[in-house]
Design a protein around this motif. Structure first.
Motif, PDB file in Angstrom:
ATOM      1  N   UNK A 154       0.822  -1.208   0.000  1.00 36.22           N
ATOM      2  CA  UNK A 154       0.000   0.000   0.000  1.00 36.22           C
ATOM      3  C   UNK A 154       0.852   1.251   0.000  1.00 36.22           C
ATOM      4  N   UNK A 155       1.895   1.270   0.823  1.00 35.28           N
ATOM      5  CA  UNK A 155       2.770   2.439   0.864  1.00 35.28           C
ATOM      6  C   UNK A 155       3.542   2.626  -0.438  1.00 35.28           C
ATOM      7  N   UNK A 156       3.997   1.513  -0.994  1.00 36.60           N
ATOM      8  CA  UNK A 156       4.743   1.609  -2.252  1.00 36.60           C
ATOM      9  C   UNK A 156       3.859   2.168  -3.364  1.00 36.60           C
ATOM     10  N   UNK A 157       2.675   1.624  -3.516  1.00 37.03           N
ATOM     11  CA  UNK A 157       1.786   2.059  -4.591  1.00 37.03           C
ATOM     12  C   UNK A 157       1.255   3.471  -4.349  1.00 37.03           C
ATOM     13  N   UNK A 158       0.891   3.772  -3.111  1.00 34.16           N
ATOM     14  CA  UNK A 158       0.412   5.124  -2.814  1.00 34.16           C
ATOM     15  C   UNK A 158       1.518   6.144  -3.044  1.00 34.16           C
ATOM     16  N   UNK A 159       2.764   5.752  -2.792  1.00 34.52           N
ATOM     17  CA  UNK A 159       3.884   6.633  -3.040  1.00 34.52           C
ATOM     18  C   UNK A 159       4.067   6.949  -4.515  1.00 34.52           C
ATOM     19  N   UNK A 160       3.464   6.132  -5.373  1.00 33.48           N
ATOM     20  CA  UNK A 160       3.523   6.370  -6.809  1.00 33.48           C
ATOM     21  C   UNK A 160       2.190   6.879  -7.345  1.00 33.48           C
ATOM     22  N   UNK A 161       1.338   7.367  -6.453  1.00 34.43           N
ATOM     23  CA  UNK A 161       0.148   8.076  -6.900  1.00 34.43           C
ATOM     24  C   UNK A 161      -1.152   7.309  -6.877  1.00 34.43           C
ATOM     25  N   UNK A 162      -1.137   6.064  -6.406  1.00 28.09           N
ATOM     26  CA  UNK A 162      -2.361   5.270  -6.359  1.00 28.09           C
ATOM     27  C   UNK A 162      -3.076   5.438  -5.021  1.00 28.09           C
ATOM     28  N   UNK A 163      -4.382   5.217  -5.027  1.00 31.72           N
ATOM     29  CA  UNK A 163      -5.147   5.030  -3.797  1.00 31.72           C
ATOM     30  C   UNK A 163      -5.308   3.527  -3.630  1.00 31.72           C
ATOM     31  N   UNK A 164      -4.924   3.014  -2.469  1.00 32.74           N
ATOM     32  CA  UNK A 164      -4.873   1.570  -2.254  1.00 32.74           C
ATOM     33  C   UNK A 164      -5.767   1.198  -1.073  1.00 32.74           C
ATOM     34  N   UNK A 165      -6.695   0.286  -1.305  1.00 28.10           N
ATOM     35  CA  UNK A 165      -7.650  -0.135  -0.283  1.00 28.10           C
ATOM     36  C   UNK A 165      -7.466  -1.626  -0.026  1.00 28.10           C
ATOM     37  N   UNK A 166      -7.025  -1.985   1.177  1.00 29.56           N
ATOM     38  CA  UNK A 166      -6.813  -3.382   1.541  1.00 29.56           C
ATOM     39  C   UNK A 166      -7.972  -3.849   2.415  1.00 29.56           C
ATOM     40  N   UNK A 167      -8.702  -4.852   1.934  1.00 29.19           N
ATOM     41  CA  UNK A 167      -9.941  -5.287   2.572  1.00 29.19           C
ATOM     42  C   UNK A 167      -9.696  -6.380   3.607  1.00 29.19           C
ATOM     43  N   UNK A 168     -10.466  -6.333   4.690  1.00 30.60           N
ATOM     44  CA  UNK A 168     -10.459  -7.433   5.654  1.00 30.60           C
ATOM     45  C   UNK A 168     -11.581  -8.402   5.299  1.00 30.60           C
ATOM     46  N   UNK A 169     -11.245  -9.698   5.302  1.00 27.76           N
ATOM     47  CA  UNK A 169     -12.231 -10.732   4.939  1.00 27.76           C
ATOM     48  C   UNK A 169     -12.280 -11.837   5.989  1.00 27.76           C
ATOM     49  N   UNK A 170     -12.160 -11.468   7.265  1.00 30.24           N
ATOM     50  CA  UNK A 170     -12.158 -12.474   8.321  1.00 30.24           C
ATOM     51  C   UNK A 170     -13.470 -13.234   8.398  1.00 30.24           C
ATOM     52  N   UNK A 171     -14.575 -12.546   8.155  1.00 31.10           N
ATOM     53  CA  UNK A 171     -15.866 -13.228   8.203  1.00 31.10           C
ATOM     54  C   UNK A 171     -15.963 -14.336   7.173  1.00 31.10           C
ATOM     55  N   UNK A 172     -15.420 -14.091   5.990  1.00 32.00           N
ATOM     56  CA  UNK A 172     -15.424 -15.134   4.954  1.00 32.00           C
ATOM     57  C   UNK A 172     -14.472 -16.259   5.346  1.00 32.00           C
ATOM     58  N   UNK A 173     -13.318 -15.921   5.929  1.00 34.82           N
ATOM     59  CA  UNK A 173     -12.387 -16.962   6.372  1.00 34.82           C
ATOM     60  C   UNK A 173     -13.015 -17.877   7.410  1.00 34.82           C
ATOM     61  N   UNK A 174     -13.845 -17.328   8.275  1.00 36.94           N
ATOM     62  CA  UNK A 174     -14.456 -18.117   9.339  1.00 36.94           C
ATOM     63  C   UNK A 174     -15.742 -18.810   8.893  1.00 36.94           C
ATOM     64  N   UNK A 175     -16.177 -18.538   7.686  1.00 33.97           N
ATOM     65  CA  UNK A 175     -17.465 -19.060   7.222  1.00 33.97           C
ATOM     66  C   UNK A 175     -17.351 -20.496   6.733  1.00 33.97           C
ATOM     67  N   UNK A 176     -18.485 -21.061   6.366  1.00 32.17           N
ATOM     68  CA  UNK A 176     -18.545 -22.436   5.876  1.00 32.17           C
ATOM     69  C   UNK A 176     -18.519 -22.510   4.355  1.00 32.17           C
ATOM     70  N   UNK A 177     -18.326 -21.386   3.672  1.00 34.17           N
ATOM     71  CA  UNK A 177     -18.351 -21.418   2.207  1.00 34.17           C
ATOM     72  C   UNK A 177     -16.982 -21.804   1.675  1.00 34.17           C
ATOM     73  N   UNK A 178     -16.973 -22.755   0.749  1.00 32.21           N
ATOM     74  CA  UNK A 178     -15.739 -23.287   0.196  1.00 32.21           C
ATOM     75  C   UNK A 178     -15.859 -23.364  -1.317  1.00 32.21           C
ATOM     76  N   UNK A 179     -14.778 -23.738  -1.963  1.00 31.60           N
ATOM     77  CA  UNK A 179     -14.799 -23.930  -3.405  1.00 31.60           C
ATOM     78  C   UNK A 179     -15.141 -22.661  -4.149  1.00 31.60           C
TER      79      UNK A 179
END
Length: 424
Positions: A154-179
């Motif tokens: 994020x810092x590298x890309x933002x330093x070159x002019x990008x807006x960078x959004x890193x998402x948290x997906x813990x709910x999906x990791x803990x879920x029963x959905x697979x494949x």
């Protein structure tokens, strides 16, 4: 070990091989990717030198929405890196998505799981695993900020002019959905965040208005992103199962689900854990968007199918397809939260080692050993190629063409990178 999607009843061997982990702060990566002339793309943010970067977070709740079909809760939370000076020209947006990893920093549960594994008590192992893979986490147990593992990117890309959004997906990791359902759920999460950013950019309103907080102090932070985000130039980067998610989200079949005004123009699959058992490859097929896939030769979670699956998904593509094999890189070090130096719960080195090859590593079942990269070196190499990919395909900067095609290796003194490029 190959890291494929596995139903709950068969998860023990996969869980047994996972000692994943964490870290804190961002690693600002400076590299010199020289080249020739820049393309006449407007605006050319990539030509600018690294600049000051700011970081904020937003969190709309651990149970912001429910997965369709199962009703399990998923959060809407992210970390945002952006240039301190947003200027007057809209910035390309890069979305980052982590993969499958423990969700709750429960050290007692982690110790109990390790003890149960040593004893071969798989019922106790599963019980401890449930605490580590729960959502929301139990009161008093903090969540593992898996999305912060890519702060260095994020810092590298933002330093070159990008807006960078890193998402948290813990709910999906803990879920029963697979494949395929897991890849679909991750793609839906990306689209939900993009819809919020589209509304914020267009009007300064919506759920994100007033939701930003300082990444260090947690205090509210006013940031006016209105008309500063170019949603017609979106790049996505997914690690591990996040790689399957970004491929699914960018697939031709699913492009109609992108929010209005959003165009995904570059996809980076970082050590992607695809559902190789899928019966419908067209659900992943991408024919019009450049795709890159990166994997380390010492990856203990994802096998060579990461390359072959991505190649199949882009077989009919008229856009570019790139493969980067980093010698001596494993799976976990791409995410600082999963890496041993962090001291985080479930941190670990997933590469295979033996006493006859000190300081060297391989993938499980492989017989070829490479000198293992340090955490910092692995991330520095990854950042160089990921940065080059997005600067080339989101800004049109042709200075990075030689790096992406393997004609030039900017970090050859640190690691060997096998590059295969199909420019089509």
């Amino acid at each position: 070990m190959t890291h494929n999607d596995t139903p709950t009843a068969a998860r023990r061997p996969l869980l047994r091989g996972r000692a994943l982990a964490a870290a804190t702060a961002a690693l600002f990566v400076q590299q010199a990717l020289a080249g020739s002339s820049a393309a006449a793309a407007a605006p050319d943010v990539s030509a600018q030198e690294p600049r000051g970067v700011s970081t904020v977070t937003y969190d709309l709740g651990d149970q912001a929405y429910r997965l369709p079909g199962t009703g399990e809760p998923v959060e809407i939370a992210a970390t945002v890196h952006y240039p301190k000076d947003l200027g007057t020209t809209p910035r390309p947006l890069v979305v980052q998505l982590h993969g499958w990893h423990e969700t709750c920093a429960d050290r007692a549960a982690a110790a109990a799981r390790d003890a149960a594994e040593r004893a071969g008590d798989w019922d106790a192992y599963a019980a401890a695993g449930q605490k580590l893979f729960s959502w929301p986490c139990a009161p008093g147990t903090r969540p593992i900020a898996n999305e912060r593992g890519y702060d260095y990117l994020g810092e590298e890309l933002a330093g070159h002019g990008f807006i960078v959004v890193s998402l948290r997906a813990n709910g999906i990791n803990a879920s029963s959905v697979w494949g395929d359902e897991n890849a679909s759920a991750r793609a839906d999460l990306i689209n939900r965040h993009l819809a919020l950013w589209q509304q914020l950019d267009a009007s300064g309103r919506g759920a994100l208005a007033g939701a930003f907080r300082d990444a260090v102090t947690g205090e509210p932070r006013r940031v006016d992103f209105r008309h500063h985000v170019d949603l017609n130039r979106v790049g996505t980067m997914g690690h591990s199962r996040g790689g399957a998610g970004v491929t699914w989200q960018a697939a031709d079949r699913h492009a109609a689900q992108w929010p209005a005004g959003v165009t995904v123009r570059a996809v980076m699959a970082l050590a992607p854990a695809y559902n190789v058992m899928t019966e419908d490859m067209t659900a992943y097929a991408i024919t019009k968007t450049p795709v890159a896939v990166m994997r380390g030769t010492c990856d203990g979670q994802v096998g060579g199918e990461a390359f072959s699956f991505a190649a199949d998904a882009t077989a009919k593509s008229s856009a570019g397809f790139y493969r980067f094999a980093i010698h001596g890189a494993n799976h976990n070090y791409f995410n600082t939260q999963w890496s041993p130096d962090s001291g985080q719960v479930a941190a670990g080195d997933d590469a295979a080692h033996d006493d006859t090859h000190p300081g060297r590593c391989t993938a499980p079942g492989d017989s070829t050993y490479d000198t293992q990269l340090t955490e910092t070196a692995q991330r520095r190499v990854a950042a160089a190629y990921i940065d080059a990919f997005f600067r080339r395909h989101l800004t049109g900067d042709t200075r990075f063409e030689a790096t992406l095609t393997g004609k030039r290796h900017p970090l050859a003194g640190i690691a060997t990178v096998d590059v295969t490029a199909d420019r089509r």
